[in-house]
Design an enzyme around this catalytic site. Structure first.
Site, PDB file in Angstrom:
ATOM      1  CB  CYS A 136       5.059   2.326   7.540  1.00 36.39           C
ATOM      2  SG  CYS A 136       4.602   3.800   6.626  1.00 36.39           S
ATOM      3  CG  LEU A 137       6.787   1.099   1.595  1.00 31.45           C
ATOM      4  CD1 LEU A 137       6.251   1.406   0.203  1.00 31.45           C
ATOM      5  CD2 LEU A 137       7.903   0.067   1.528  1.00 31.45           C
ATOM      6  CG  HIS A 140       0.223   6.932   5.373  1.00 29.50           C
ATOM      7  ND1 HIS A 140       1.350   7.384   6.020  1.00 29.50           N
ATOM      8  CD2 HIS A 140       0.412   5.597   5.201  1.00 29.50           C
ATOM      9  CE1 HIS A 140       2.182   6.372   6.229  1.00 29.50           C
ATOM     10  NE2 HIS A 140       1.639   5.271   5.747  1.00 29.50           N
ATOM     11  N   GLY A 145       0.844  -1.185   0.000  1.00 28.44           N
ATOM     12  CA  GLY A 145       0.000   0.000   0.000  1.00 28.44           C
ATOM     13  C   GLY A 145       0.880   1.236   0.000  1.00 28.44           C
ATOM     14  CD  GLN A 160       3.349   5.854   2.763  1.00 25.12           C
ATOM     15  OE1 GLN A 160       2.406   5.282   2.247  1.00 25.12           O
ATOM     16  NE2 GLN A 160       4.328   5.204   3.374  1.00 25.12           N
ATOM     17  CG  HIS A 201      -0.680   1.308   7.425  1.00 18.80           C
ATOM     18  ND1 HIS A 201       0.258   0.891   8.347  1.00 18.80           N
ATOM     19  CD2 HIS A 201      -0.020   2.123   6.560  1.00 18.80           C
ATOM     20  CE1 HIS A 201       1.429   1.454   8.047  1.00 18.80           C
ATOM     21  NE2 HIS A 201       1.293   2.191   6.963  1.00 18.80           N
ATOM     22  CD  GLU A 202      -1.169   2.448   2.762  1.00 23.05           C
ATOM     23  OE1 GLU A 202      -0.743   3.602   2.598  1.00 23.05           O
ATOM     24  OE2 GLU A 202      -0.432   1.494   3.088  1.00 23.05           O
TER      25      GLU A 202
HETATM   26 NI    NI Z   1       2.553   3.392   5.789  1.00 17.09          NI
END
Ligand code: NI
Length: 183
Positions: free
Chosen positions: A98-99, A144, A45, A50, A140-141
């Site tokens: 998370c990236l 963000h 995701g 991000q 989670h997304e």
């Molecule tokens: Ni994330």
């Protein structure tokens, strides 16, 4: 186009993202870039903030998790201007990463099921129900877009233990294969 992923500590990750206007210029290309960036960094995701764009868009492709949950096989989707309209069921705990926060994984408690309204790429409204890992990734997304990160949802003690590591991430000291950017 592969875009750099903004790391923990970048102010854009803390902003509440703005609604995506209909006819947003370059939207289609931006969405392709989100997918490309996500695939290149082995994520499932990725949300627009991000990559430094404070817009209410995220993309998901959970097919790599098919082994854990066969229903994820075809779960590839773009969510534009999403709104979680209800939380259903109990809480569940799952180990998240998370990236934007490389090399840190923690158990996070979230709602087990959600109902979400969002626009697809043709700006048609859809309303869907998700549970299990799909509901987890969406939440989670979605966080963000609200300027929240999964580390906000762990205990203060656990967060204290991660403080040093989070500080080095915010300084760009990470060892990952994908392009990153800090501040
Ligand atoms: Ni994330």
């Amino acid at each position: 186009m592969i875009l750099p992923v903004f790391l923990y500590g970048s102010p854009v990750l803390r902003k509440v993202a703005t609604e995506t206007p209909v006819g947003y210029p370059g939207l289609e290309e931006f969405i392709s870039s989100l997918f490309e960036t996500m695939y290149q960094s082995d994520g499932v995701g990725l949300a627009a903030p991000q990559v430094g764009k404070s817009l209410r868009i995220f993309v998901i492709d959970a097919s790599p998790l098919e082994e854990d949950d066969p229903s994820l096989k075809d779960f590839k989707k773009v969510f534009i201007n999403p709104e979680i309209i209800s939380y259903e069921g109990d809480k569940s705990t799952y180990n998240e990463g998370c990236l934007s926060i490389p090399d840190i994984r923690e158990d996070v408690e979230r709602e087990a099921a959600i109902r979400i309204r969002y626009c697809d790429t043709s700006f048609e409204y859809r309303e869907e129900y998700y549970e299990g890992i799909a509901a987890r990734i969406i939440q989670h997304e979605y966080d963000h877009l609200e300027g929240k990160l999964f580390t906000d949802r762990i205990s203060p003690l656990k967060k204290r233990l991660l403080r040093r590591k989070l500080t080095s991430i915010s300084k760009g000291k990470v060892d990952v294969k994908y392009r990153v950017k800090h501040l």
